[in-house]
Design a protein around this motif. Structure first.
Motif, mmCIF file in Angstrom:
data_model
loop_
_atom_site.group_PDB
_atom_site.id
_atom_site.type_symbol
_atom_site.label_atom_id
_atom_site.label_comp_id
_atom_site.label_asym_id
_atom_site.label_seq_id
_atom_site.Cartn_x
_atom_site.Cartn_y
_atom_site.Cartn_z
ATOM 1 N N ARG A 1 0.829 -1.206 0.000
ATOM 2 C CA ARG A 1 0.000 0.000 0.000
ATOM 3 C C ARG A 1 0.864 1.257 0.000
ATOM 4 N NH1 ARG A 1 -4.104 -2.136 4.719
ATOM 5 N NH2 ARG A 1 -5.556 -3.256 3.360
ATOM 6 N N HIS B 1 -0.428 -7.250 1.307
ATOM 7 C CA HIS B 1 -1.492 -6.615 0.509
ATOM 8 C C HIS B 1 -1.246 -6.777 -0.986
ATOM 9 C CE1 HIS B 1 -1.463 -4.257 4.414
ATOM 10 N NE2 HIS B 1 -2.601 -4.934 4.431
ATOM 11 N N GLU C 1 -4.183 -6.127 -4.132
ATOM 12 C CA GLU C 1 -5.287 -5.227 -3.807
ATOM 13 C C GLU C 1 -5.517 -4.262 -4.961
ATOM 14 O OE1 GLU C 1 -5.003 -3.030 -0.217
ATOM 15 O OE2 GLU C 1 -5.405 -4.748 1.064
ATOM 16 N N ARG D 1 -5.678 1.373 4.156
ATOM 17 C CA ARG D 1 -5.440 1.675 2.745
ATOM 18 C C ARG D 1 -5.762 3.135 2.443
ATOM 19 N NH1 ARG D 1 -8.909 -0.555 -2.262
ATOM 20 N NH2 ARG D 1 -7.808 0.587 -3.907
#
Length: 392
Positions: A113, A165, A168, A297
């Motif tokens: 992220r 992550h 994503e 996020r």
């Protein structure tokens, strides 16, 4: 919660009694040192990482599980402990009469992220391996990669990298990540963490094992909520019945459950309550969209985009009736020094990334498509408070 954290909490408390003793303990984006009731997952991870205790690198692996199942909390807690173990081993001076423990690899955690380019990826890995900060300017991607190869080429064992992550929306996808891994030295092992089914990601073609993380069971989630409330709220501020209400609604998603607790506690605190009320819990639940986007996020977005969202959460439904109306309302604020064109571009980019949603409003607009109102895919009250707390 450890002793240092308890002391810190009392230092923050100030003079009089308050409902919220420590916002960080309640935060849905904060990970605690010992995630509740996740012993079996820790054991599976430790089984996989067991070679490091003999001075060997483990094979690659993929950790998979749904949103809110605690994957990040588990991996960050484990890598933090293993990283300290590696540091302690390097600092020990062994005598000739005492057998030395086998060398341990380094452990580095990378959050995709916040690591959104090839340069940022190699920078984060190298920065996690050295004591001095790696410069962010005046150095090329190829130079970072060269230094990384040079450093690990002289290492006795190497490094284990956790990459969180993966896949994503708006993050590095599996194919691009495999390409990044290919640029690393040979004495690197990686642990990828994502939500995709193991059978639906390319990553598992390069891994020896998959470690599943199941959603929280209801009682486990109640325990998580009560632990956080014990650490962050005044005594008896949250009842077991309220925790059960939140856990039943959250259906195994710890992020949404903690967001509901955070909002309910903050609302009760704002009205100077001494306990969280059932009305606070029900109102908090109503504010959380399902499905929702992780608040972590949202808070990892560039600062200007967060500033735009901070203004969006203050707008009423009429001001969000279309992207154009939302843009005009934000650009008119004295606190925003962004052009209307920039604000509109940010809104479209965040809609494409799933942070906000453009919902057809049904309003007549003459020819062409009807305007799309802007809806948030995250709980606005929680973002507002976390954003303001982060900036003092």
């Amino acid at each position: 919660m450890d002793i240092d954290a308890r002391i810190k909490r009392r230092q923050r408390r100030g003079g009089g009694p308050r409902l919220i003793q420590d916002y960080e303990s309640l935060s849905p984006v904060a990970h605690i040192d010992d995630p509740s009731d996740r012993g079996p997952v820790f054991e599976r991870l430790l089984d996989h990482l067991d070679p490091v205790f003999d001075g060997r690198l483990p094979p690659n692996a993929y950790v998979s599980g749904p949103f809110g199942s605690g994957k990040s909390a588990i991996v960050t807690a484990l890598f933090s402990r293993l990283g300290r173990l590696s540091t302690e081993q390097r600092s020990v001076i062994h005598t000739s009469t005492r057998a030395a423990a086998p060398p341990s690899p380094e452990f580095v955690y990378v959050d995709l992220r916040e690591t959104t380019s090839r340069f940022a990826f190699y920078h984060r890995v190298l920065d996690g391996l050295v004591d001095d900060r790696v410069p962010e300017h005046g150095i090329s991607t190829s130079e970072l990669r060269r230094r990384l190869h040079e450093m690990l080429g002289a290492a006795s064992i190497g490094v284990v990298i956790a990459v969180d992550h993966v896949g994503e929306q708006g993050s590095t996808d599996a194919e691009a990540l495999i390409d990044l891994f290919a640029g690393l030295p040979s004495n690197v092992s990686w642990l990828a963490i994502g939500r995709d089914d193991p059978e639906e990601t390319l990553l598992t073609e390069y891994t020896a094992t998959t470690i599943p993380v199941e959603p929280y069971r209801r009682q486990m989630l109640v325990d998580v909520l009560m632990t956080r409330a014990s650490d962050g709220l005044a005594p008896q501020a949250l009842s077991h019945e309220q925790a059960r209400t939140i856990a039943e609604w959250a259906d195994g998603n710890a992020h949404d459950a903690l967001a509901a607790l955070f909002i309910a506690a903050d609302d009760a605190s704002q009205r100077e309550g001494t306990r969280v009320g059932q009305d606070d819990v029900e109102a908090a639940i109503e504010q959380i969209p399902r499905p929702s986007v992780s608040l972590a996020r949202v808070l990892a977005l560039p600062d200007n985009k967060q500033r735009v969202l901070r203004e969006v959460v203050e707008l009423d439904s009429a001001e969000r009736a279309s992207v154009t109306a939302t843009t005009e309302a934000i650009a008119a604020k004295a606190t925003v020094d962004l052009s209307p064109g920039t604000v509109k571009r940010y809104l479209y980019e965040m809609a494409e990334g799933g942070i906000v949603e453009r919902v057809q409003s049904g309003l007549e607009s003459g020819k062409g498509r009807p305007p799309s109102r802007v809806e948030l895919r995250f709980p606005p009250a929680a973002f507002r408070r976390l954003y303001d707390l982060e900036r003092g």
